[in-house]
Motif scaffolding. Sequence first.
Motif, PDB file in Angstrom:
ATOM      1  N   PRO A   1     -97.801  76.891  10.053  1.00 26.34           N
ATOM      2  CA  PRO A   1     -96.420  76.707  10.948  1.00 26.34           C
ATOM      3  C   PRO A   1     -94.913  76.610  10.995  1.00 26.34           C
ATOM      4  O   PRO A   1     -95.450  74.865  10.823  1.00 26.34           O
ATOM      5  N   ILE A   2     -94.211  77.442  11.089  1.00 25.33           N
ATOM      6  CA  ILE A   2     -92.697  76.683  10.393  1.00 25.33           C
ATOM      7  C   ILE A   2     -91.685  76.852  11.398  1.00 25.33           C
ATOM      8  O   ILE A   2     -91.437  78.376  12.445  1.00 25.33           O
ATOM      9  N   PRO A   3     -91.651  76.160  12.447  1.00 17.80           N
ATOM     10  CA  PRO A   3     -90.373  76.158  13.717  1.00 17.80           C
ATOM     11  C   PRO A   3     -89.392  76.202  13.478  1.00 17.80           C
ATOM     12  O   PRO A   3     -89.406  76.098  12.044  1.00 17.80           O
ATOM     13  N   ALA A   4     -88.673  77.073  15.032  1.00 16.63           N
ATOM     14  CA  ALA A   4     -87.279  77.786  13.918  1.00 16.63           C
ATOM     15  C   ALA A   4     -86.413  76.690  13.722  1.00 16.63           C
ATOM     16  O   ALA A   4     -85.607  76.692  13.442  1.00 16.63           O
ATOM     17  N   ALA A   5     -86.243  74.967  13.964  1.00 15.27           N
ATOM     18  CA  ALA A   5     -85.471  74.229  13.779  1.00 15.27           C
ATOM     19  C   ALA A   5     -86.685  73.153  14.153  1.00 15.27           C
ATOM     20  O   ALA A   5     -87.650  72.767  14.792  1.00 15.27           O
ATOM     21  N   PRO A   6     -86.363  71.931  13.249  1.00 20.32           N
ATOM     22  CA  PRO A   6     -87.168  70.796  13.368  1.00 20.32           C
ATOM     23  C   PRO A   6     -87.394  69.716  14.661  1.00 20.32           C
ATOM     24  O   PRO A   6     -86.401  69.693  15.664  1.00 20.32           O
ATOM     25  N   GLU A   7     -88.424  69.500  15.495  1.00 17.61           N
ATOM     26  CA  GLU A   7     -88.141  68.658  16.376  1.00 17.61           C
ATOM     27  C   GLU A   7     -87.352  67.314  16.366  1.00 17.61           C
ATOM     28  O   GLU A   7     -86.924  67.099  17.091  1.00 17.61           O
ATOM     29  N   ARG A   8     -87.524  66.765  15.480  1.00 19.64           N
ATOM     30  CA  ARG A   8     -86.446  65.432  15.444  1.00 19.64           C
ATOM     31  C   ARG A   8     -86.386  65.478  13.663  1.00 19.64           C
ATOM     32  O   ARG A   8     -87.563  65.847  12.904  1.00 19.64           O
ATOM     33  N   SER A   9     -85.140  65.315  13.085  1.00 22.95           N
ATOM     34  CA  SER A   9     -85.210  64.774  11.629  1.00 22.95           C
ATOM     35  C   SER A   9     -84.436  63.604  11.315  1.00 22.95           C
ATOM     36  O   SER A   9     -83.652  63.256  12.165  1.00 22.95           O
ATOM     37  N   TYR A  10     -85.529  63.170   9.875  1.00 24.69           N
ATOM     38  CA  TYR A  10     -85.519  61.839  10.008  1.00 24.69           C
ATOM     39  C   TYR A  10     -83.992  61.960   8.830  1.00 24.69           C
ATOM     40  O   TYR A  10     -84.677  62.564   7.339  1.00 24.69           O
ATOM     41  N   ILE A  11     -83.506  60.933   8.161  1.00 30.75           N
ATOM     42  CA  ILE A  11     -82.845  60.601   6.712  1.00 30.75           C
ATOM     43  C   ILE A  11     -83.436  59.288   6.916  1.00 30.75           C
ATOM     44  O   ILE A  11     -82.893  57.957   7.406  1.00 30.75           O
ATOM     45  N   LEU A  12     -84.120  58.956   5.655  1.00 29.94           N
ATOM     46  CA  LEU A  12     -84.139  57.670   5.357  1.00 29.94           C
ATOM     47  C   LEU A  12     -83.683  57.287   4.252  1.00 29.94           C
ATOM     48  O   LEU A  12     -83.479  58.018   3.049  1.00 29.94           O
TER      49      LEU A  12
ATOM     50  N   ALA B   1     -89.698  56.005  15.874  1.00 33.83           N
ATOM     51  CA  ALA B   1     -90.549  57.432  16.560  1.00 33.83           C
ATOM     52  C   ALA B   1     -90.546  57.347  17.490  1.00 33.83           C
ATOM     53  O   ALA B   1     -89.837  58.866  18.252  1.00 33.83           O
ATOM     54  N   GLU B   2     -90.625  56.543  18.924  1.00 37.02           N
ATOM     55  CA  GLU B   2     -90.248  56.554  19.763  1.00 37.02           C
ATOM     56  C   GLU B   2     -89.215  56.600  20.405  1.00 37.02           C
ATOM     57  O   GLU B   2     -88.755  57.361  21.827  1.00 37.02           O
ATOM     58  N   ILE B   3     -88.098  56.324  19.891  1.00 36.42           N
ATOM     59  CA  ILE B   3     -86.766  55.896  20.496  1.00 36.42           C
ATOM     60  C   ILE B   3     -85.990  57.304  19.954  1.00 36.42           C
ATOM     61  O   ILE B   3     -83.925  57.443  20.508  1.00 36.42           O
ATOM     62  N   ALA B   4     -86.316  58.150  18.590  1.00 31.06           N
ATOM     63  CA  ALA B   4     -84.868  58.478  18.224  1.00 31.06           C
ATOM     64  C   ALA B   4     -85.539  59.752  18.913  1.00 31.06           C
ATOM     65  O   ALA B   4     -86.186  60.612  19.214  1.00 31.06           O
ATOM     66  N   PRO B   5     -84.030  60.746  19.069  1.00 35.93           N
ATOM     67  CA  PRO B   5     -83.745  61.815  19.547  1.00 35.93           C
ATOM     68  C   PRO B   5     -84.332  62.638  19.623  1.00 35.93           C
ATOM     69  O   PRO B   5     -83.769  62.624  18.072  1.00 35.93           O
ATOM     70  N   GLY B   6     -84.352  63.454  19.698  1.00 36.26           N
ATOM     71  CA  GLY B   6     -85.416  65.280  19.602  1.00 36.26           C
ATOM     72  C   GLY B   6     -83.886  65.951  19.356  1.00 36.26           C
ATOM     73  O   GLY B   6     -83.330  65.729  20.122  1.00 36.26           O
ATOM     74  N   ASN B   7     -84.281  67.107  19.155  1.00 35.35           N
ATOM     75  CA  ASN B   7     -83.249  68.818  19.274  1.00 35.35           C
ATOM     76  C   ASN B   7     -83.943  69.470  20.351  1.00 35.35           C
ATOM     77  O   ASN B   7     -83.065  70.089  20.124  1.00 35.35           O
ATOM     78  N   THR B   8     -85.251  69.637  20.605  1.00 33.88           N
ATOM     79  CA  THR B   8     -85.554  70.392  21.557  1.00 33.88           C
ATOM     80  C   THR B   8     -86.142  69.704  22.808  1.00 33.88           C
ATOM     81  O   THR B   8     -86.138  70.681  23.766  1.00 33.88           O
ATOM     82  N   ARG B   9     -86.045  68.365  23.080  1.00 31.03           N
ATOM     83  CA  ARG B   9     -85.855  67.636  24.118  1.00 31.03           C
ATOM     84  C   ARG B   9     -85.289  67.265  24.734  1.00 31.03           C
ATOM     85  O   ARG B   9     -84.732  66.310  23.583  1.00 31.03           O
TER      86      ARG B   9
END
Length: 312
Positions: A50-61, A283-291
Motif C-alpha cells: 500500500p503506497i499512499p499518494a504522499a508520505p505522511e512524514r518526510s525525513y532527510i538523515l 518522530a513525535e515533534i516532526a511536522p507531517g504532511n497530512t495532519r
Amino acid sequence: MSQRLRALVCALLAIFALCRVLPAQEPAQEPIQEIVEVESIDEIESQDLPIPAAPERSYILLFDYPSYGSLSEMEKLRAAVESWIGQLRPEDAVAVASYYGNELLLQQDFTRDHKALAGAIDDAIQGRSHEGTPPEDPAYSLLAQLPQRDEMSPRTRNFYGLLQVFADLAGSIPGAKNLVIFSKGFGRSRPAEVVGGPEMGLAGAAAITGSPILEKYQTDRNLYDVTAEALRTSGIHLFPVDMATDYRDTYPMAGVMSRLAAETGGRYFYPVDDALEVFERIAEIAPGNTRQDNRREAVAGGGPKGSSDSRE
C-alpha cells in the motif's frame, strides 16, 4: 459369387454385428476446472504494497562524517538510527545523505523500503558512497534536483552552503521536510590549542592550517539570514543532533544550528545520552504532511535531554 468376394461380405457382416452388441463409448472429456475471478494487477499490487499518494512524514538523515568518534560509537549510532527507522509509520518516507569532508553524498532518495535504508545508513555513517534504489514517486526526489559535482562543491564548503543546497533540493517537494543532522562538528574539539593557543581562536587556526574541515564549521552573520530564509521557504524543519560528549569542546556552529532549528520549527538536541530516545522525540515533534501538528513547543526548559542549547 467368387470365393474371395464371399469372404469379404462375411467379414463385413461380422463387424456390423459386433458393433451392435458393444455399448457405445462417449468421447473422453477434459477435467472440469473451477473458474476463479482474478483481480486486476493494480488491485493485487495495492494489497501487497500500500503506497499512499504522499508520505505522511518526510525525513532527510544527514550524517556529518567523520565526526562520530570511535568505531563503537559509530556502531551505536547505526543501531539506534535503524531501530528508530523500524518504528516509523509505514507512510513515512526517508532519504539518506552524508557530508564527507566538504562533499555531499546522497546515498538514498526518499523511500519507505527499510531494507534499502539500512544499507544506505551503514554506508553514510562510514562515509562511503552508496547507490540507492530509485524514488517511489518522482515528485518526491532529491536526486532529480541534484546539481553536478562541479557546481555543488563550492556551495558545500561550509554548513551554511550545505543547508542552502538542501533547501534547493527539497524546495519542489510537497509538504514539510524534516532534516536531521548527526554531527560532532557543532562542538567537538579545540584545534586552536594545537596550532597557536586558545587566544588565536578557531578562525585563526583555520586560516593557518587552511583546513577545509575546520572552515566548514565557521560562523558568518552575512550567511545566516539567507540560510534561515531558504530553509523556511522550502519547508525544511531542522533537527541538529549534536553527538559531542564534552560540553567544554565547542565550535561556534553550535549556537548557529540551535537558532536555525528554532526558527524553522525544529529542535536542537544536546547532549545525546540515549540516541534512540532522542530520535523517538524527533518522530513525535516532526511536522507531517497530512495532519496538523502542534510542533512549536517551548524551546527553553525541559532539562538537558532533548533541549535546545546554544552552547555559546
